[in-house]
Write a protein that holds these residues in place. Structure first.
Motif, short mmCIF file in Angstrom:
data_model
loop_
_atom_site.label_atom_id
_atom_site.label_comp_id
_atom_site.label_asym_id
_atom_site.label_seq_id
_atom_site.Cartn_x
_atom_site.Cartn_y
_atom_site.Cartn_z
N SER A 44 3.50 -47.74 18.39
CA SER A 44 4.78 -47.27 17.87
C SER A 44 5.11 -45.92 18.50
CB SER A 44 4.73 -47.13 16.34
OG SER A 44 3.75 -46.17 15.96
N MET A 45 6.39 -45.54 18.45
CA MET A 45 6.85 -44.29 19.02
C MET A 45 7.74 -43.58 18.00
SD MET A 45 9.04 -43.68 22.57
CE MET A 45 7.69 -44.25 23.64
N SER A 46 7.56 -42.27 17.83
CA SER A 46 8.38 -41.50 16.90
C SER A 46 8.71 -40.13 17.50
CB SER A 46 7.66 -41.33 15.56
OG SER A 46 6.40 -40.70 15.75
N ALA A 47 9.79 -39.52 17.03
CA ALA A 47 10.28 -38.26 17.58
C ALA A 47 9.67 -37.07 16.84
CB ALA A 47 11.79 -38.21 17.50
N LEU A 48 9.39 -36.01 17.59
CA LEU A 48 8.90 -34.75 17.04
C LEU A 48 9.67 -33.59 17.68
CD1 LEU A 48 5.01 -35.32 17.20
CD2 LEU A 48 6.48 -35.55 15.18
N GLY A 49 9.57 -32.41 17.07
CA GLY A 49 10.22 -31.23 17.64
C GLY A 49 11.72 -31.36 17.67
N ASN A 50 12.33 -30.98 18.80
CA ASN A 50 13.78 -31.08 18.96
C ASN A 50 14.28 -32.51 19.06
OD1 ASN A 50 13.93 -28.28 19.07
ND2 ASN A 50 14.07 -28.18 21.30
N ALA A 51 13.43 -33.42 19.46
CA ALA A 51 13.84 -34.81 19.68
C ALA A 51 14.16 -35.51 18.36
CB ALA A 51 12.75 -35.58 20.40
N PHE B 226 15.96 -42.33 21.77
CA PHE B 226 15.57 -40.99 21.36
C PHE B 226 16.34 -39.96 22.18
CE2 PHE B 226 12.05 -43.86 20.61
CZ PHE B 226 11.69 -43.56 19.30
N ASP B 227 16.93 -39.00 21.48
CA ASP B 227 17.67 -37.93 22.15
C ASP B 227 16.71 -36.77 22.41
OD1 ASP B 227 19.40 -36.00 23.07
OD2 ASP B 227 20.97 -36.45 21.61
N LEU B 228 16.64 -36.35 23.66
CA LEU B 228 15.81 -35.22 24.07
C LEU B 228 16.74 -34.11 24.55
CD1 LEU B 228 13.34 -37.32 26.28
CD2 LEU B 228 13.16 -36.86 23.82
N PRO B 229 17.17 -33.21 23.64
CA PRO B 229 18.16 -32.19 24.00
C PRO B 229 17.72 -31.33 25.19
CG PRO B 229 17.84 -32.26 21.62
CD PRO B 229 16.76 -33.10 22.22
N ILE B 230 18.63 -31.12 26.11
CA ILE B 230 18.35 -30.32 27.29
C ILE B 230 18.46 -28.84 26.93
CG2 ILE B 230 19.04 -29.85 29.67
CD1 ILE B 230 20.48 -32.64 29.49
N THR B 231 17.49 -28.06 27.34
CA THR B 231 17.45 -26.65 26.97
C THR B 231 17.71 -25.70 28.13
OG1 THR B 231 15.04 -26.69 27.25
CG2 THR B 231 15.91 -27.01 25.01
N GLU B 232 17.57 -26.16 29.36
CA GLU B 232 17.79 -25.30 30.52
C GLU B 232 18.00 -26.14 31.76
OE1 GLU B 232 15.36 -21.56 31.27
OE2 GLU B 232 14.71 -22.79 32.97
N VAL B 233 18.93 -25.68 32.61
CA VAL B 233 19.17 -26.37 33.88
C VAL B 233 19.33 -25.34 34.98
CG1 VAL B 233 20.25 -28.40 32.87
CG2 VAL B 233 21.65 -26.42 33.44
N SER B 234 19.04 -25.75 36.19
CA SER B 234 19.22 -24.89 37.36
C SER B 234 20.03 -25.65 38.41
CB SER B 234 17.87 -24.49 37.94
OG SER B 234 17.13 -23.70 37.03
#
Length: 255
Positions: A59-66, A77-85
């Motif tokens: 099974s898979m579950s979200a932790l942290g910001n996800a 699952f949404d993995l919010p982007i925190t920084e880009v270059s």
């Protein structure tokens, strides 16, 4: 190494500090925090992945910001982007994404009492791999290549004033050899089950960054200390209850 993740609004437009540096003649390198931007990478599992994980008890579950995306047909699952270059070349004019992070996002993968956590995701366009920190039994391996990928759609990126938009879909997510070995060891998989996971296309990652705002997310890295400790199941609780009853009975008999 080129690492990218998603689609964003230039932080300068909102007064957010940006880091600039000259990388070559007529080129400008910009690192933009996107914690307050509508910048997301949504990983959607394929039906084959869902079936294989179900058959192997994974099974898979979200932790942290996800977080799990509600209303989707397949697990997402949404993995919010925190920084880009990004590199901006002036002569000739060219805009090129170079790096990006979904720091603080994590996915816990479990099989019975065995589990591992993938955290702090990155996308490396130069090698076409998804990278993540891997946490197993409290030990963290940083920047492991987890999935290889193909670019399902052409990178769509534009700069309008100070607002940069980017979108793309990545597909054909296959576990790397290193990830296969780590999954097999951490989840106690047989050679046969490991072989099954090695040929599964795990799905897609949809990258989307635009000028809209969101509630800021933390850019702090997800660590082993943040993994929740599972509560005791009914069997251990019942055993503890029986021990307590025996202890009380013995005290009464000895009184």
């Amino acid at each position: 190494m080129k690492r990218v993740v998603m689609k964003w609004a230039a932080a300068a437009a909102l007064g957010v500090p940006c880091l600039f540096s000259a990388t070559a003649a007529h080129a400008l390198s910009m690192t933009l925090p996107t914690t307050a931007m509508d910048a997301n990478a949504i990983m959607t599992l394929s039906q084959d992945a869902v079936d294989a994980m179900s058959a192997t008890g994974i099974s898979m579950s979200a932790l942290g910001n996800a977080y799990a995306v509600s209303g989707s047909t397949l697990p997402s699952f949404d993995l919010p982007i925190t920084e880009v270059s990004v590199n901006l070349s002036l002569i000739p004019y060219a805009l090129t994404p170079t790096a990006g992070e979904s720091s603080g996002s994590a996915l816990q993968i479990s099989r019975g009492s065995n589990n591992l956590v993938l955290a702090n995701f990155q996308i490396d366009y130069s090698t076409e791999q998804v990278l993540a920190d891997v946490i197993v039994s409290g030990v963290t391996t940083t920047g492991m290549a987890i999935y290889s990928f193909d670019q399902a759609t052409t990178l769509d990126m534009s700069l309008q004033g100070l607002t940069l938009n980017m979108s793309q879909v990545l597909n054909h997510l296959y576990l790397t050899t290193a990830a296969q070995n780590t999954f097999a060891s951490a989840l106690n998989l047989s050679k046969t089950l490991k072989g099954v996971l090695s040929v599964i296309d795990f799905g897609t990652i949809s990258i989307d960054i635009n000028a809209a705002l969101r509630k800021p997310v933390s850019a702090s890295a997800f660590t082993a200390a943040m993994i929740p400790v599972p509560e005791p199941g009914p069997a251990p609780m019942m055993a503890l209850g029986l021990v307590a009853m025996v202890w009380v009975a013995r005290r009464k008999l000895s009184a």
